[in-house]
Design a protein around this motif. Structure first.
Motif, PDB file in Angstrom:
ATOM      1  N   THR A  43       0.820  -1.211   0.000  1.00 15.12           N
ATOM      2  CA  THR A  43       0.000   0.000   0.000  1.00 15.12           C
ATOM      3  C   THR A  43       0.853   1.259   0.000  1.00 15.12           C
ATOM      4  O   THR A  43       1.929   1.279   0.611  1.00 15.12           O
ATOM      5  N   PRO A  44       0.381   2.312  -0.647  1.00 12.51           N
ATOM      6  CA  PRO A  44       0.967   3.627  -0.383  1.00 12.51           C
ATOM      7  C   PRO A  44       0.461   4.133   0.962  1.00 12.51           C
ATOM      8  O   PRO A  44      -0.561   3.654   1.456  1.00 12.51           O
ATOM      9  N   THR A  45       1.176   5.056   1.557  1.00  8.55           N
ATOM     10  CA  THR A  45       0.694   5.630   2.806  1.00  8.55           C
ATOM     11  C   THR A  45      -0.385   6.661   2.529  1.00  8.55           C
ATOM     12  O   THR A  45      -0.343   7.379   1.530  1.00  8.55           O
ATOM     13  N   ARG A  46      -1.357   6.720   3.405  1.00 11.32           N
ATOM     14  CA  ARG A  46      -2.393   7.745   3.345  1.00 11.32           C
ATOM     15  C   ARG A  46      -2.482   8.372   4.734  1.00 11.32           C
ATOM     16  O   ARG A  46      -3.040   7.769   5.647  1.00 11.32           O
ATOM     17  N   PHE A  47      -1.852   9.546   4.884  1.00 11.95           N
ATOM     18  CA  PHE A  47      -1.826  10.229   6.181  1.00 11.95           C
ATOM     19  C   PHE A  47      -1.265   9.309   7.269  1.00 11.95           C
ATOM     20  O   PHE A  47      -1.789   9.213   8.370  1.00 11.95           O
ATOM     21  N   GLY A  48      -0.182   8.602   6.916  1.00 10.44           N
ATOM     22  CA  GLY A  48       0.510   7.754   7.879  1.00 10.44           C
ATOM     23  C   GLY A  48      -0.112   6.405   8.107  1.00 10.44           C
ATOM     24  O   GLY A  48       0.260   5.702   9.060  1.00 10.44           O
ATOM     25  N   SER A  49      -1.035   5.986   7.239  1.00  9.64           N
ATOM     26  CA  SER A  49      -1.706   4.707   7.449  1.00  9.64           C
ATOM     27  C   SER A  49      -2.026   4.059   6.100  1.00  9.64           C
ATOM     28  O   SER A  49      -1.668   4.576   5.040  1.00  9.64           O
ATOM     29  N   ILE A  50      -2.717   2.937   6.154  1.00  7.60           N
ATOM     30  CA  ILE A  50      -3.048   2.146   4.976  1.00  7.60           C
ATOM     31  C   ILE A  50      -4.008   2.900   4.051  1.00  7.60           C
ATOM     32  O   ILE A  50      -4.829   3.693   4.509  1.00  7.60           O
ATOM     33  N   SER A  51      -3.920   2.658   2.766  1.00  4.25           N
ATOM     34  CA  SER A  51      -4.869   3.257   1.817  1.00  4.25           C
ATOM     35  C   SER A  51      -6.251   2.647   2.021  1.00  4.25           C
ATOM     36  O   SER A  51      -6.390   1.472   2.360  1.00  4.25           O
ATOM     37  N   SER A  52      -7.272   3.451   1.815  1.00  6.39           N
ATOM     38  CA  SER A  52      -8.646   2.964   1.998  1.00  6.39           C
ATOM     39  C   SER A  52      -8.985   1.872   0.992  1.00  6.39           C
ATOM     40  O   SER A  52      -9.778   0.966   1.292  1.00  6.39           O
ATOM     41  N   GLY A  87       5.350  -1.159   1.321  1.00  7.55           N
ATOM     42  CA  GLY A  87       4.648   0.075   1.014  1.00  7.55           C
ATOM     43  C   GLY A  87       5.544   1.164   0.473  1.00  7.55           C
ATOM     44  O   GLY A  87       6.763   1.030   0.402  1.00  7.55           O
ATOM     45  N   SER A  88       4.910   2.276   0.112  1.00  7.38           N
ATOM     46  CA  SER A  88       5.644   3.425  -0.415  1.00  7.38           C
ATOM     47  C   SER A  88       4.975   4.705   0.048  1.00  7.38           C
ATOM     48  O   SER A  88       3.800   4.706   0.438  1.00  7.38           O
ATOM     49  N   THR A  89       5.745   5.771   0.008  1.00  9.09           N
ATOM     50  CA  THR A  89       5.210   7.082   0.371  1.00  9.09           C
ATOM     51  C   THR A  89       5.815   8.137  -0.533  1.00  9.09           C
ATOM     52  O   THR A  89       6.845   7.910  -1.180  1.00  9.09           O
ATOM     53  N   SER A  90       5.175   9.282  -0.581  1.00  9.72           N
ATOM     54  CA  SER A  90       5.624  10.341  -1.468  1.00  9.72           C
ATOM     55  C   SER A  90       6.769  11.149  -0.882  1.00  9.72           C
ATOM     56  O   SER A  90       7.631  11.625  -1.608  1.00  9.72           O
ATOM     57  N   SER A  91       6.786  11.313   0.431  1.00 12.98           N
ATOM     58  CA  SER A  91       7.776  12.188   1.050  1.00 12.98           C
ATOM     59  C   SER A  91       8.570  11.462   2.118  1.00 12.98           C
ATOM     60  O   SER A  91       8.096  10.506   2.738  1.00 12.98           O
ATOM     61  N   HIS A 109       9.988  10.515   5.559  1.00 12.27           N
ATOM     62  CA  HIS A 109       9.286  10.494   6.845  1.00 12.27           C
ATOM     63  C   HIS A 109       7.774  10.611   6.658  1.00 12.27           C
ATOM     64  O   HIS A 109       7.064  11.102   7.534  1.00 12.27           O
ATOM     65  N   GLY A 110       7.295  10.132   5.514  1.00 11.94           N
ATOM     66  CA  GLY A 110       5.871  10.254   5.208  1.00 11.94           C
ATOM     67  C   GLY A 110       4.995   9.152   5.765  1.00 11.94           C
ATOM     68  O   GLY A 110       3.804   9.125   5.488  1.00 11.94           O
ATOM     69  N   GLY A 111       5.589   8.227   6.526  1.00  6.70           N
ATOM     70  CA  GLY A 111       4.759   7.240   7.197  1.00  6.70           C
ATOM     71  C   GLY A 111       4.943   5.804   6.776  1.00  6.70           C
ATOM     72  O   GLY A 111       4.116   4.959   7.106  1.00  6.70           O
ATOM     73  N   ASN A 112       6.020   5.492   6.054  1.00  7.31           N
ATOM     74  CA  ASN A 112       6.213   4.101   5.625  1.00  7.31           C
ATOM     75  C   ASN A 112       6.198   3.128   6.804  1.00  7.31           C
ATOM     76  O   ASN A 112       5.469   2.134   6.795  1.00  7.31           O
ATOM     77  N   GLU A 113       7.000   3.403   7.815  1.00  4.79           N
ATOM     78  CA  GLU A 113       7.106   2.449   8.916  1.00  4.79           C
ATOM     79  C   GLU A 113       5.819   2.391   9.732  1.00  4.79           C
ATOM     80  O   GLU A 113       5.370   1.307  10.115  1.00  4.79           O
TER      81      GLU A 113
END
Length: 209
Positions: free
Chosen positions: A84-93, A120-124, A126-130
């Motif tokens: 999943t990509p991150t969505r505000f630090g969590s799983i995508s809906s 997973g992946s994130t755009s920025s 420290h964008g919430g991967n972990e």
């Protein structure tokens, strides 16, 4: 012995998570696994998708390549790898909606003892991967899956990724996963397949005794 069966259920909007998913699949196939790659579907309206440049076109392209994940796919699999990509630090809906659809076979106990892993992946940066991967671990525990993280069990782990699962930072979609990140995803596919094979073969031998 039959081949280990690996379901890779992912959501990707712009291709970073899709690229990782394919690297996980390649690693699984290297150890002889049968792989199903499935992309979770959007459930928002086309008007919402139109607000993000290229979202609809990207979705149409990927949906032509990958079937949507189903309850039968999860039942079939020896291991399920969620991406999943991150969505505000969590799983995508989108991916969460697929997981939530598994309540029927969860209630029947059909997910108990399968291997589970996440990437997973994130755009920025420290964008919430972990935080995203760790939050999905809670869900895997509720499903009854045997959680398989990566640790530092392969040299690739000292160059990229996290001990929780393969990751990537796209820098606002300007970067694709590089060789180091793809190596981690490939290792994840191999590790999951190896554990799934070991668990399944042990169950087979136990049943035969």
């Amino acid at each position: 012995m039959t081949k280990p069966k690996i379901l890779i259920a992912f959501y990707s909007r712009n291709g970073s998570t899709e690229t990782l998913a394919n690297a996980v699949a390649d690693g699984a196939r290297q150890l002889g696994a049968e792989v199903r790659l499935r992309r979770a579907r959007e459930f928002v309206t086309s008007e919402v998708m139109a607000q993000v440049l290229g979202w609809q076109e990207s979705a149409d392209k990927m949906n032509a390549l990958y079937e949507a994940p189903t309850e039968d796919d999860a039942d079939w699999a020896d291991a399920i790898v969620f991406g999943t990509p991150t969505r505000f630090g969590s799983i995508s809906s989108e991916l969460k909606a697929y997981i939530d659809s598994l309540g029927g076979i969860w209630f029947q106990g059909k997910l108990n003892g399968k291997v589970g892993s996440v990437f997973g992946s994130t755009s920025s940066k420290h964008g919430g991967n972990e935080s995203t991967l760790l939050s999905i671990y809670t869900t895997l525990a509720h499903l009854g899956l045997i959680i398989v993280p990566l640790g530092y069990a392969d040299p690739s782990m000292f160059g990229a990724g996290t001990p929780y699962g393969a990751t990537h930072v796209s820098a606002q979609d300007s970067l694709r996963p590089d060789e180091a990140h793809l190596a981690v995803a490939n290792f994840q596919g191999r590790r999951v397949t190896s554990v799934a094979r070991g668990l399944r073969d042990a169950q087979f031998i136990g049943a035969a005794v």
